[in-house]
Design an enzyme around this catalytic site. Sequence first.
Site, mmCIF file in Angstrom:
data_model
loop_
_atom_site.group_PDB
_atom_site.id
_atom_site.type_symbol
_atom_site.label_atom_id
_atom_site.label_comp_id
_atom_site.label_asym_id
_atom_site.label_seq_id
_atom_site.Cartn_x
_atom_site.Cartn_y
_atom_site.Cartn_z
ATOM 1 N N HIS A 107 45.129 40.734 46.273
ATOM 2 C CA HIS A 107 43.940 41.520 45.943
ATOM 3 C C HIS A 107 43.089 41.755 47.193
ATOM 4 O O HIS A 107 42.765 42.903 47.530
ATOM 5 C CB HIS A 107 43.134 40.754 44.877
ATOM 6 C CG HIS A 107 41.906 41.445 44.388
ATOM 7 N ND1 HIS A 107 41.691 41.700 43.047
ATOM 8 C CD2 HIS A 107 40.811 41.913 45.026
ATOM 9 C CE1 HIS A 107 40.516 42.309 42.895
ATOM 10 N NE2 HIS A 107 39.966 42.436 44.088
ATOM 11 N N GLU A 108 42.721 40.678 47.869
ATOM 12 C CA GLU A 108 41.776 40.769 48.981
ATOM 13 C C GLU A 108 42.409 41.267 50.275
ATOM 14 O O GLU A 108 41.841 42.118 50.967
ATOM 15 C CB GLU A 108 41.122 39.399 49.224
ATOM 16 C CG GLU A 108 40.347 38.843 48.035
ATOM 17 C CD GLU A 108 39.105 39.648 47.703
ATOM 18 O OE1 GLU A 108 38.691 40.495 48.524
ATOM 19 O OE2 GLU A 108 38.562 39.452 46.604
ATOM 20 N N HIS A 152 42.644 45.344 49.762
ATOM 21 C CA HIS A 152 41.402 45.758 50.420
ATOM 22 C C HIS A 152 41.507 45.763 51.947
ATOM 23 O O HIS A 152 41.099 46.720 52.594
ATOM 24 C CB HIS A 152 40.260 44.842 49.990
ATOM 25 C CG HIS A 152 39.940 44.934 48.531
ATOM 26 N ND1 HIS A 152 39.859 46.118 47.853
ATOM 27 C CD2 HIS A 152 39.670 43.960 47.608
ATOM 28 C CE1 HIS A 152 39.548 45.895 46.588
ATOM 29 N NE2 HIS A 152 39.435 44.592 46.416
#
Length: 409
Positions: free
Chosen positions: A220-221, A225
């Site tokens: 996710h991070e 991102h």
Amino acid sequence: MLAGTMSFSSWLSLTVPPYLRCPLSGRMNCGSSIGLPPKAKNRVKQQYSAPLPKPKQLQPQLSRSFEKADDISGKKLCVLTAIKPINLEKEKLRFFKSDYTYNPQFEYANSALPNVLAKHGNASDRFLKQSIRIMELTLQKYGSYEKFEQATGGSLLSKPRIWSHVRKYMQKEGCLGEIVVHLTEDLLSRASMTVVNGCPTLTINVSTAREHWLEGMLRHEIGTHYFRGINNLQQPWNSWVGRKKHELKPNNPTEEGLASIHSVLFRKDPFLWRAALLYYTVYQASQMSFCELFKDIGKFVKDPNTRWDYCVRAKRGWTDTSQPGCFSKDQVYLDGTLQILRYRHSIDFYLLTALGKVSYEDVDRLRGLAVTDKMRVPHFLQDHGRYMEHLEKIMEVNELTDTELKALI
């Protein structure tokens, strides 16, 4: 927000709305961070930062971009402060002492709240039915959220084991030495990506770091991102002017939807529980007081501390929480997830990451304009067939159908 800290996207020479852990335009983290108090920052830095290599010196152009973004997005940084209650712990203690009957009266250090709430005070019920069904399916299989968490997340990890997992993941993605990693317990979300003193910084909440869920958080991070942000740097739309010139749509809900999918991608039971509960809680907050909301989500989550966190996320920005009202940003996770699943067969997921901070709706028309040198794509996107198989599993486990999604979207 910490002194010397800005959203990760601001540092990435993006004069677009901050996209990492930014409560205003958010994405979301695993959800957004309410911010780490200065003491927690110092403690984390002293105790936990040693095991990973020190990030490389920033390139001059990135440092200049950092300065420009800081100037341009200064208003955004005020918003981060504006929605963070300064009396959170005091009100939590009072709420718990009242046996959950007191509606917190939050105080804020910034006066920009009316503008923030005007933009993010309206909740949607578009996917309310789906959010409830996802949670009910989870409870039908596991009995309670706590049992689901233990059975699928595994045990909480010690700090040395967290370091080991993070190091292995970074080695796998080829980004070891690029990101500062902090461990803390002073975070409302499970993790957040920000920039501290000019360095990309991943802060992990050790109280939620579970054995089988940690890599999903890293996908996710970092895998979503961080890589989309780095790729965005070299594109002609890496500034406000560039985005306007190329008529780009907002990067959310795509950004957080994609990250939310990657959080659960390879789980045995990839229930979209967190995205669903965040969506539901925000909508209910728009209709209920804090106390009513706390009681209402008790049918899905029993632990009082966990319920408090979800209620605070949905009510942050409001002063008198006895009144209905919400901070609606957290609905972006389920919204983005369902939109991406709706169009999963036509989306080029490799390019969606490689092109940077773009909406899935813009990918096809931008592919011919993109700078393709040195694009960085996470390892889990390399096998397209396997990736698509797991998207189908997410659809199946959450009982989502193409017919349903086409009717909604």
